[in-house]
Design a protein around this motif. Structure first.
Motif, short mmCIF file in Angstrom:
data_model
loop_
_atom_site.label_atom_id
_atom_site.label_comp_id
_atom_site.label_asym_id
_atom_site.label_seq_id
_atom_site.Cartn_x
_atom_site.Cartn_y
_atom_site.Cartn_z
N CYS A 68 26.28 -109.43 -114.57
CA CYS A 68 26.71 -109.53 -113.30
C CYS A 68 28.11 -108.29 -113.03
CB CYS A 68 28.14 -110.18 -113.45
SG CYS A 68 29.31 -110.43 -112.54
N GLU A 70 30.44 -107.33 -112.16
CA GLU A 70 32.23 -107.52 -112.35
C GLU A 70 32.60 -107.36 -113.51
OE1 GLU A 70 34.26 -108.95 -109.03
OE2 GLU A 70 32.84 -107.67 -108.86
N CYS A 72 35.35 -108.57 -115.43
CA CYS A 72 36.27 -109.52 -116.16
C CYS A 72 35.87 -109.25 -117.70
CB CYS A 72 35.71 -110.79 -115.60
SG CYS A 72 35.45 -111.20 -113.89
N TYR A 74 37.12 -110.39 -119.85
CA TYR A 74 36.92 -111.88 -120.76
C TYR A 74 34.98 -112.22 -121.32
CZ TYR A 74 36.97 -114.05 -116.56
OH TYR A 74 36.83 -114.11 -114.91
N CYS A 75 34.74 -111.74 -120.02
CA CYS A 75 33.81 -111.82 -120.10
C CYS A 75 31.67 -111.94 -120.32
CB CYS A 75 32.98 -112.77 -117.79
SG CYS A 75 31.57 -113.31 -118.18
N GLN A 77 29.36 -112.16 -119.71
CA GLN A 77 28.12 -112.09 -118.22
C GLN A 77 28.30 -110.67 -117.96
OE1 GLN A 77 26.75 -115.26 -117.36
NE2 GLN A 77 28.11 -116.56 -117.38
N SER A 78 28.95 -109.41 -117.80
CA SER A 78 29.30 -108.41 -117.23
C SER A 78 28.75 -107.59 -118.06
CB SER A 78 30.77 -108.20 -117.35
OG SER A 78 30.73 -106.88 -117.29
N ALA A 116 26.19 -116.01 -113.26
CA ALA A 116 27.17 -114.47 -112.97
C ALA A 116 26.64 -113.97 -111.37
CB ALA A 116 26.85 -113.86 -114.17
N TRP A 117 27.09 -114.15 -110.46
CA TRP A 117 27.40 -112.78 -109.51
C TRP A 117 28.69 -112.57 -109.31
CZ3 TRP A 117 23.79 -117.52 -107.23
CH2 TRP A 117 22.55 -117.66 -106.90
N ARG A 183 37.96 -107.26 -108.75
CA ARG A 183 37.96 -107.66 -107.08
C ARG A 183 39.42 -108.37 -107.35
NH1 ARG A 183 35.49 -113.82 -108.31
NH2 ARG A 183 33.12 -112.56 -108.67
FE1 SF4 Z 1 33.29 -112.21 -113.49
FE2 SF4 Z 1 32.43 -114.23 -112.83
FE3 SF4 Z 1 30.85 -111.89 -113.61
FE4 SF4 Z 1 32.07 -113.14 -115.69
S1 SF4 Z 1 29.86 -114.16 -114.18
S2 SF4 Z 1 32.28 -110.89 -115.06
S3 SF4 Z 1 33.73 -114.28 -114.58
S4 SF4 Z 1 31.90 -112.49 -111.84
#
Ligand code: SF4
Ligand code: SAM
Ligand code: DTB
Length: 342
Positions: A68, A70, A72, A74-75, A77-78, A116-117, A183
């Protein structure tokens, strides 16, 4: 029986007015109550609107994992963090259907699909809409969380029969820039408006344990409760601290501080389902029991969240048995929905 209990409480003059004008000091005063006073009040509000020993079960599936763009904090998946996660493209329809059938067989009533978009493309929406139709045909409620959504995309998902869209505020507007830079908080509010305008139900909550202050917790819940309409579903996640993310070393949250967040959410949004969400794997049974007492009435059920572990089904079944909690059925949920407005 649930409806009878609610009606008799209304006859006793106990019907809370839904408010959307909460002031920070009112919410801070709730947080400052002695613990027993706070959870007694939350449980009293809970009993006015819900059957107290019933918990709704939702099962999650990651339909598109990792990579992803983004940031974030905590994530797992980034793409910006090295968490060792293997990325996966959009799952084929038959795999989604198989997972939904399993979820149903295990007693879940809602199937939540996460991608994860940053924001889906229109061609992604077509594929997800197909998944929604198939999962709905199995007799499950559907929820998807795909990132930022445009009005026509929300409309297309609604036409496919989608029930809920999950899009979290995540934290207080003031603390938000510490957590995400790609974002804005206002972008999130815009997606929530698009989802509402399409007639979808809203699932919107956030995360505690990311190093936020008590004031941030007040402002996070104020932002949720003062939305034009309360989200029908409010997931309260405890941070799952994942190695490789900027929040990997966040100190574990005090369990009682977590229960306070659940209790205040219940008081502010009396008719919403409050979900005890991520973070249950390392939570004691006692903290979970207190969360249910404080008004949590939904969980993620199944051995995986999106990319991290959730408690084993046997552990949850044993916990429910010890607490005398029953999973909510579609039939009882529909009786409630008929009698409720936000
Ligand atoms: Fe952020 Fe969602 Fe991407 Fe995780 S999957 S980095 S929470 S946008
Ligand atoms: N990409 C989409 C988005 O960000 O809206 C959908 C998926 S995203 C994983 C959904 C939500 O999961 C996030 O908004 C966040 O609240 C929660 N979440 C993600 N990682 C988490 C973690 N490590 N601990 C707790 N909650 C988490
Ligand atoms: C929500 O508030 N929590 C869920 C769901 N909405 C999509 C996600 C929790 C994710 C926890 C980390 C992971 O498993 O990747």
């Amino acid at each position: 029986m649930q409806v009878e209990a609610r009606v008799s409480n209304e006859a006793l003059g106990c019907n809370d007015d839904l408010r959307h004008d909460w002031a920070s000091d009112e919410i801070a005063a709730l947080f400052a109550l002695p613990f027993n006073d706070l959870i007694f009040r939350a449980q009293s509000v809970h009993r006015r609107h819900f059957e107290p020993n019933t918990v709704q079960l939702s099962t999650l599936l990651s339909i598109k994992t990792g990579a992803c763009p983004e940031d974030c904090a905590y994530c797992p998946q980034s793409a910006r963090f090295n968490t060792g996660l293997k990325s996966e493209p959009l799952l084929p329809l038959d795999e989604v259907k198989r997972a939904a059938l399993d979820a149903k067989a295990n007693g879940a009533t809602r199937f939540c699909m996460g991608a994860a978009w940053r924001a889906p493309k229109d061609r992604d929406i077509e594929k997800v809409a197909e998944m929604v139709r198939e999962v709905k045909a199995l007799g499950l409620e559907t929820c998807v969380t795909l990132g930022m959504l445009k009005p026509n995309q929300a409309q297309n998902l609604a036409e496919a029969g989608l029930d809920y869209y999950n899009h979290n505020l995540d934290t207080a507007p003031e603390y938000y820039p510490e957590i995400i830079s790609t974002r804005t908080f206002d972008d999130r509010l815009e997606t929530l408006r698009n989802v509402r305008d399409a007639g979808l139900k809203v699932c919107c909550g956030g995360i505690v344990g990311m190093g936020e202050s008590e004031v941030d917790r007040v402002e996070f819940l104020r932002a949720l409760a003062n939305l034009p309409q309360h989200p029908e579903s409010v997931p309260i996640n405890e941070l799952v601290a994942v190695e490789g993310t900027p929040l990997a070393d966040a100190p574990p949250l005090d369990g009682l501080a977590f229960v306070r967040v659940i209790a205040v959410a219940r008081i502010l949004m009396p008719r919403s389902y409050v979900r005890l969400s991520a973070g249950r794997t390392r939570m004691s049974d006692e903290v979970q029991a207190l969360s249910f007492f404080a008004g949590a009435n939904s969980i993620f059920y199944g051995e995986r969240l999106l990319t991290t572990q959730n408690p084993q089904n046997e552990r949850d079944r044993a916990l429910f048995a010890r607490l005398g909690i029953r999973p909510e059925t579609r039939a009882t949920a529909e009786i409630r929905a008929d009698a409720t407005t936000q």
